[in-house]
Write an enzyme that holds these catalytic residues in place. Structure first.
Site, PDB file in Angstrom:
ATOM      1  N   SER A 116      18.550  61.744  -2.672  1.00 51.74           N
ATOM      2  CA  SER A 116      17.944  60.421  -2.479  1.00 51.74           C
ATOM      3  C   SER A 116      18.982  59.315  -2.510  1.00 51.74           C
ATOM      4  CB  SER A 116      16.899  60.109  -3.543  1.00 51.74           C
ATOM      5  OG  SER A 116      16.776  61.076  -4.501  1.00 51.74           O
ATOM      6  N   HIS A 137      16.070  63.654   4.011  1.00 46.70           N
ATOM      7  CA  HIS A 137      15.435  63.128   2.801  1.00 46.70           C
ATOM      8  C   HIS A 137      13.919  63.028   2.978  1.00 46.70           C
ATOM      9  CE1 HIS A 137      14.817  59.658  -0.225  1.00 46.70           C
ATOM     10  NE2 HIS A 137      14.721  60.821  -0.819  1.00 46.70           N
ATOM     11  N   GLU A 149      13.961  60.769   6.270  1.00 47.30           N
ATOM     12  CA  GLU A 149      15.178  60.042   6.655  1.00 47.30           C
ATOM     13  C   GLU A 149      16.247  61.072   6.992  1.00 47.30           C
ATOM     14  OE1 GLU A 149      15.692  56.008   4.080  1.00 47.30           O
ATOM     15  OE2 GLU A 149      15.680  57.820   2.906  1.00 47.30           O
ATOM     16  N   ASN A 187      15.050  54.119  -0.407  1.00 45.21           N
ATOM     17  CA  ASN A 187      15.400  53.933  -1.821  1.00 45.21           C
ATOM     18  C   ASN A 187      16.272  52.699  -2.059  1.00 45.21           C
ATOM     19  OD1 ASN A 187      13.885  55.964  -2.856  1.00 45.21           O
ATOM     20  ND2 ASN A 187      15.510  57.480  -2.854  1.00 45.21           N
TER      21      ASN A 187
END
Ligand code: CAA
Length: 284
Positions: A116, A137, A149, A187
């Site tokens: 992440s 991700h 992602e 994130n």
């Protein structure tokens, strides 16, 4: 991609295994902790049974489950066309795993990380195939969240990026592409938001319930930030903050003391039964 290897059978690894098997692709799920593998298989079985009851599966549950082979032997990853790493968010652990996978797998195998926040370029530098290392991700819960992602490290080739994009789309996910910058897209935005909610709690702005209600009712989010922090895992959240602090060198990413104390106490959120809230029935 005929066979996918997944290393790590926690929340993310088991979710990726489930959606991959549902898409008709064989899965090798590896973890050195055989209890974690057993829990993952049981959880996948429960989720598939629920989907079956709702008529949302177009195959027998047994057929889907048989596509998942669990093993505590990392060597089996040599059979996979793509290996996805989903172990804890620790750079040294990921680098050492990628070094082992690089030695084990044929040169054609793509090695992907579900990290992440950790740099794909750093992870790839532990291998002799940085062109075949990429970030993929997923979001928790993997079977429900539609986004993936894809992150290219400095040396990731166009072919590698295209191959994992096709794989994620085959799973029915929508793909966005991000540069190898800490936290990528989602994130980068989410973590400061969660941290600010913890600072607000720590400084007594409002109760945990009112902070969460403020965000669910005032902003229309499905979960309040403290509930979401528990869901993500407070240890994961702390690790991500530490990566940001190191990489950006900006004090705005400092982790709240309250978060450090909770993690030190073993209060890791849903998975440990306690975080900002209590979860007497665990993560089920
Ligand atoms: N896994 C699989 N299915 C789950 C689940 C899980 N962990 N949690 C709930 N579900 C299923 C339930 O079984 C239920 O299914 P049915 O309708 O078939 O019964 C359905 O989801 C709805 O569940 P609930 O009614 O209990 O709860 P809800 O309506 O609040 O939905 C949620 C649950 C989808 C998790 C929703 O609250 C949500 O979208 N929350 C935000 C999640 C989020 O932001 N995820 C990203 C986290 S960040 C991340 O993952 C990145 C990172 O690197 C840190």
């Amino acid at each position: 991609m005929q066979k996918i290897g997944i290393v790590g059978s926690g929340l993310m690894g088991s979710g990726i295994a489930q959606v991959t098997a549902q898409s008709g692709v064989e899965v090798l799920l590896a973890d050195q902790d055989s209890d974690s593998l057993d829990r993952a298989l049981a959880q996948i079985g429960k989720r598939l049974a629920r989907l079956g009851e709702q008529g949302k599966l177009n195959e027998d549950i047994d057929v889907i489950q048989e596509r998942i082979q669990a093993s505590s032997d990392l060597d089996r990853m040599a059979e996979a066309d793509l290996v996805i790493e989903a172990v804890s968010e620790k750079e040294s652990l990921k680098r050492s795993l990628f070094e082992q996978l690089d030695a084990l797998c044929p040169p054609s195998t793509v090695l992907a990380s579900n990290t992440s926040s950790i740099s794909i370029t750093n992870i790839a530098s532990a291998t002799k195939r940085p062109d075949r290392v990429v970030g993929i991700h997923f979001f928790n819960p993997v079977p429900l969240m539609p986004l993936v992602e894809i992150i290219r490290g400095a040396a990731t080739s166009d072919e590698t990026s295209a191959a994992v994009t096709r794989f994620a789309e085959h799973l029915g996910k929508t793909v966005i592409h991000a540069k190898d910058s800490p936290g990528f897209v989602v994130n980068r935005i989410l973590i400061p938001f969660l941290i600010e909610a913890i600072f607000a709690l720590e400084s007594g702005v409002a109760s945990r319930e009112d902070i969460d209600k403020g965000v669910t009712l005032g902003l229309g989010h499905p979960m309040g930030p403290l509930t979401l922090a528990d869901f993500v895992g407070l240890d994961t959240l702390l690790s991500i903050c530490e990566v940001y602090q190191r990489e950006f060198g900006d004090p705005k990413y400092r982790p709240p003391v309250l978060l450090r104390r909770y993690v030190a106490a073993g209060w890791l959120g849903r998975k440990s039964g306690k975080g900002f809230y209590e979860y007497p029935n665990g993560n089920a």
